[in-house]
Design a protein around this motif. Structure first.
Motif, PDB file in Angstrom:
ATOM      1  N   LEU A  41       1.062  -1.366  -0.241  1.00  0.00           N
ATOM      2  CA  LEU A  41       0.356  -0.162   0.040  1.00  0.00           C
ATOM      3  C   LEU A  41       0.651   1.339   0.205  1.00  0.00           C
ATOM      4  N   ALA A  42       1.960   1.321   0.709  1.00  0.00           N
ATOM      5  CA  ALA A  42       2.592   2.039   0.608  1.00  0.00           C
ATOM      6  C   ALA A  42       3.652   2.293  -0.944  1.00  0.00           C
ATOM      7  N   LYS A  43       4.068   1.896  -1.250  1.00  0.00           N
ATOM      8  CA  LYS A  43       4.370   2.241  -2.605  1.00  0.00           C
ATOM      9  C   LYS A  43       3.386   2.630  -3.822  1.00  0.00           C
ATOM     10  N   VAL A  44       1.725   2.347  -3.166  1.00  0.00           N
ATOM     11  CA  VAL A  44       0.642   2.912  -4.633  1.00  0.00           C
ATOM     12  C   VAL A  44       0.224   4.627  -3.822  1.00  0.00           C
ATOM     13  N   LEU A  45       0.182   4.867  -2.540  1.00  0.00           N
ATOM     14  CA  LEU A  45      -0.813   5.521  -2.353  1.00  0.00           C
ATOM     15  C   LEU A  45      -0.017   6.879  -2.687  1.00  0.00           C
ATOM     16  N   ASP A  46       0.662   7.935  -3.115  1.00  0.00           N
ATOM     17  CA  ASP A  46       0.492   8.588  -3.580  1.00  0.00           C
ATOM     18  C   ASP A  46      -0.167   9.037  -5.257  1.00  0.00           C
ATOM     19  N   SER A  47      -0.185   7.967  -5.968  1.00  0.00           N
ATOM     20  CA  SER A  47      -0.778   7.817  -6.610  1.00  0.00           C
ATOM     21  C   SER A  47      -2.343   7.073  -7.019  1.00  0.00           C
ATOM     22  N   CYS A  48      -2.671   6.516  -6.040  1.00  0.00           N
ATOM     23  CA  CYS A  48      -3.504   6.481  -5.654  1.00  0.00           C
ATOM     24  C   CYS A  48      -4.032   8.298  -5.128  1.00  0.00           C
ATOM     25  N   GLN A  49      -3.628   8.195  -4.392  1.00  0.00           N
ATOM     26  CA  GLN A  49      -4.334   9.805  -3.502  1.00  0.00           C
ATOM     27  C   GLN A  49      -5.047  10.960  -4.525  1.00  0.00           C
ATOM     28  N   LYS A  50      -3.301  10.243  -5.576  1.00  0.00           N
ATOM     29  CA  LYS A  50      -3.972  11.623  -7.447  1.00  0.00           C
ATOM     30  C   LYS A  50      -5.429  11.348  -8.108  1.00  0.00           C
ATOM     31  N   ARG A  51      -5.807   9.723  -7.839  1.00  0.00           N
ATOM     32  CA  ARG A  51      -6.633   9.775  -8.458  1.00  0.00           C
ATOM     33  C   ARG A  51      -7.998   9.728  -8.208  1.00  0.00           C
ATOM     34  N   PHE A  52      -7.827   9.747  -6.537  1.00  0.00           N
ATOM     35  CA  PHE A  52      -8.982  10.493  -5.874  1.00  0.00           C
ATOM     36  C   PHE A  52      -9.020  12.165  -5.002  1.00  0.00           C
ATOM     37  N   HIS A  53      -8.209  12.532  -5.624  1.00  0.00           N
ATOM     38  CA  HIS A  53      -8.225  13.719  -5.403  1.00  0.00           C
ATOM     39  C   HIS A  53      -9.281  14.524  -4.688  1.00  0.00           C
ATOM     40  N   TRP A  54     -10.416  14.120  -5.131  1.00  0.00           N
ATOM     41  CA  TRP A  54     -11.969  15.268  -5.093  1.00  0.00           C
ATOM     42  C   TRP A  54     -12.627  14.673  -3.727  1.00  0.00           C
ATOM     43  N   PHE A  55     -11.563  12.750  -2.723  1.00  0.00           N
ATOM     44  CA  PHE A  55     -12.325  12.305  -1.905  1.00  0.00           C
ATOM     45  C   PHE A  55     -12.098  13.090  -0.681  1.00  0.00           C
ATOM     46  N   PRO A  56     -13.238  13.451   0.384  1.00  0.00           N
ATOM     47  CA  PRO A  56     -12.955  14.872   1.694  1.00  0.00           C
ATOM     48  C   PRO A  56     -12.174  13.784   2.873  1.00  0.00           C
ATOM     49  N   THR A  57     -12.297  12.668   2.857  1.00  0.00           N
ATOM     50  CA  THR A  57     -11.809  12.692   3.796  1.00  0.00           C
ATOM     51  C   THR A  57     -10.436  11.118   3.823  1.00  0.00           C
ATOM     52  N   SER A  58      -9.106  11.765   4.621  1.00  0.00           N
ATOM     53  CA  SER A  58      -8.195  10.472   4.239  1.00  0.00           C
ATOM     54  C   SER A  58      -8.909   8.642   4.463  1.00  0.00           C
ATOM     55  N   ASP A  59     -10.035   8.726   5.396  1.00  0.00           N
ATOM     56  CA  ASP A  59     -10.163   7.165   5.829  1.00  0.00           C
ATOM     57  C   ASP A  59     -10.958   6.677   4.679  1.00  0.00           C
ATOM     58  N   LYS A  60     -11.475   7.122   3.567  1.00  0.00           N
ATOM     59  CA  LYS A  60     -12.543   6.733   2.395  1.00  0.00           C
ATOM     60  C   LYS A  60     -11.040   6.655   0.844  1.00  0.00           C
ATOM     61  N   ARG A  61     -10.217   7.473   1.209  1.00  0.00           N
ATOM     62  CA  ARG A  61      -9.712   7.635   0.399  1.00  0.00           C
ATOM     63  C   ARG A  61      -8.460   6.468   0.875  1.00  0.00           C
ATOM     64  N   LEU A  62      -7.894   6.069   2.222  1.00  0.00           N
ATOM     65  CA  LEU A  62      -7.029   4.846   2.272  1.00  0.00           C
ATOM     66  C   LEU A  62      -8.263   3.893   2.096  1.00  0.00           C
ATOM     67  N   TYR A  63      -9.268   3.576   2.118  1.00  0.00           N
ATOM     68  CA  TYR A  63     -10.301   2.624   2.313  1.00  0.00           C
ATOM     69  C   TYR A  63     -10.529   2.374   0.278  1.00  0.00           C
ATOM     70  N   ALA A  64     -10.506   3.293  -0.412  1.00  0.00           N
ATOM     71  CA  ALA A  64     -10.516   3.744  -1.960  1.00  0.00           C
ATOM     72  C   ALA A  64      -9.093   2.599  -2.299  1.00  0.00           C
ATOM     73  N   CYS A  65      -8.077   3.219  -1.699  1.00  0.00           N
ATOM     74  CA  CYS A  65      -6.613   2.133  -2.112  1.00  0.00           C
ATOM     75  C   CYS A  65      -6.316   0.972  -2.213  1.00  0.00           C
ATOM     76  N   LEU A  66      -6.977   0.259  -0.946  1.00  0.00           N
ATOM     77  CA  LEU A  66      -7.193  -0.675  -0.445  1.00  0.00           C
ATOM     78  C   LEU A  66      -8.143  -1.940  -1.154  1.00  0.00           C
ATOM     79  N   THR A  67      -9.316  -0.926  -1.808  1.00  0.00           N
ATOM     80  CA  THR A  67     -10.135  -2.019  -2.556  1.00  0.00           C
ATOM     81  C   THR A  67      -9.818  -1.817  -4.039  1.00  0.00           C
TER      82      THR A  67
END
Length: 474
Positions: free
Chosen positions: A228-254
């Motif tokens: 997860l740590a390796k893909v986290l930054d690129s994943c955050q860019k894809r979900f740049h409009w997600f307002p909470t950290s919990d939802k972003r992490l959940y999207a990346c894990l999904t």
């Protein structure tokens, strides 16, 4: 088959031929693996972390195998560090509190920060996140920073003894021994995302019922956290409009194909007001975390939030696994029901109540919030019709035997005029996860020495023993 038959069936020439062919096949497989044409079957199918795998699986998980990543703020750290100091164990725990900036020094007591530093985790300043875009109209810059606590905690590069990464906020109260007990259930060499959803129905509906809430805390197994740590930054860019950290992490894990493993001991506490009902009917699972204690009433009367949580933790230090575990007795002489939430409170109901009803949480909080767990919606407006409550006062132990004392805080009308105290006798609890959890049984006794005291003994239920109220006569 004897040796003679074996030599007849497999002459030396055929044996040598098979050996040569097998060598060519094995060499071919290694060659294809080196080219990446055949995936690593162990890693690909089972996601196992192989370093020291034999040793890792042989010993049970302990605190030394866990690294904590705590999201905080320099603006609030001077107050929140008092919360963290209640559960942090210096010299044993590993991890960091991530702040956006160093907290200001206390002008009135310059040495105050230094006095507490030995009782607290080290402070890490979060890395610059300006290179990660986000929707500035809907998202705070702190959201991006808090998400990166995961990758920055992994980057601390502790030794190979690490099995789990655990994350929370600086106002998350952890019960460390119960956290360990919970994680021991799972194979840390596989991919796991462990936590709990919110108690508030709308929070789950607006995010996902399969998302862990970070304030309540969550755990990632070592191999999953590394990926997860390796893909986290690129994943955050894809979900740049997600307002909470919990939802972003959940999207990346999904995106990694992982879903949440639910553990009801993690508590986001997304309710307001009096949470007595939530705590007095806890699941038969270890209490792992409590969050948002500043947003609810103090859980013990006549105490501050900090004092109240500290009081609860004093019971947990004696018998961690039993804290908040609910046991129900039916008292024949009073035709009453006694519900023991160990280390917290005892409810005395002046009538027989079905067990299936009393184990449901009484709705004591702000009724405008629809909760996501089983509750008794009716909380009687007349105090005389409510249970009489005895709150935890103190606990002592002698070996594996404990005695906890609960005292009445106020008289509920005229009932139980002579009873001031309830003593609970028990053995230290050791929950087994090899079988379905089972509620314990109990007996009620009158104290021969003091008429104002009632004794309750907790015990394991017999094989065919049931917890039932006195039969109704027709």
């Amino acid at each position: 088959m004897n040796l003679k038959e074996n030599s007849t069936s497999h002459p030396p020439s055929r044996f040598i031929h098979c050996l040569i062919v097998s060598s060519f096949i094995i060499s071919g497989i290694y060659f294809l693996l080196s080219l990446g044409l055949i995936p690593d079957a162990v890693h690909h199918c089972h996601y196992r972390y192989s370093a020291n795998s034999v040793q890792n699986l042989a010993s049970p998980t302990s605190l030394e195998h866990i690294v904590f990543g705590i999201a905080g703020s320099g603006k609030t750290w001077s107050r929140r560090k008092e919360y963290v100091s209640l559960w942090w164990r210096p010299g044993i725990m590993k991890g960091c509190v991530f702040l956006e900036q160093m907290p200001p020094k206390n002008a009135t007591s310059p040495s105050e920060n230094e006095d507490h530093v030995s009782d607290l985790p080290p402070i890490c300043i979060s890395a610059d996140t300006s290179g990660i875009p986000y929707d500035k109209k809907r998202v705070s810059s702190s959201t991006v920073r808090v998400v990166r606590v995961v990758s920055e905690t992994v980057a601390l590069n502790y030794d190979n003894n690490v099995r789990w990464f655990v994350f929370g906020d600086d106002d998350t109260f952890f019960f460390p021994d119960n956290l360990v007990k919970t994680l021991q259930k799972y194979d840390h060499g596989l991919w796991y995302y462990i936590g709990a959803s919110s108690e508030f129905f709308q929070a789950n509906k607006g995010n996902s019922f399969e998302m862990a809430f970070g304030g309540g805390g969550f755990a990632l197994s070592y191999p999953l956290a590394k990926v997860l740590a390796k893909v986290l930054d690129s994943c955050q860019k894809r979900f740049h409009w997600f307002p909470t950290s919990d939802k972003r992490l959940y999207a990346c894990l999904t995106e990694l194909g992982i879903s949440l493993t639910h553990e009801p001991g993690f508590h986001q506490v997304d309710v307001k007001g009096d949470i007595f009902g939530l705590l007095s009917a806890h699941a038969i699972r270890p209490l792992v975390t409590l969050h948002h204690m500043d947003a609810v009433d103090p859980i013990f009367p006549n105490m501050t939030t900090l004092e109240a949580v500290q009081h609860l933790m004093s019971a947990a230090k004696v018998d961690s696994e039993r804290i908040l575990q609910q046991t129900v007795c039916y008292d024949k002489s009073f035709s009453s029901t006694i519900s023991v939430s160990w280390g917290y409170a005892i409810q005395w109901v002046g009538s027989n109540v079905f067990l299936s009803d009393i184990v449901r949480a009484p709705a004591t909080w702000d009724q405008r919030r629809t909760v996501n767990f089983d509750v008794q919606q009716f909380y009687h407006p007349d105090p005389c019709s409510r249970p009489t409550v005895f709150f935890f006062d103190s606990v002592s132990s002698n070996g594996d035997k404990t005695t906890s004392i609960y005292k009445i805080m106020y008289r509920n009308c005229t009932r139980l005029n002579k009873i001031d105290e309830i003593r609970v006798f028990s053995k230290k609890l050791d929950l087994s996860f090899k079988q379905a959890p089972r509620r314990q049984c109990c007996d009620v006794f009158r104290s021969s020495a003091d008429a104002t005291v009632i004794d309750v003994g907790l015990k394991e239920c017999g094989a065919e023993e049931t917890i039932q109220m006195q039969p109704v006569r027709f």
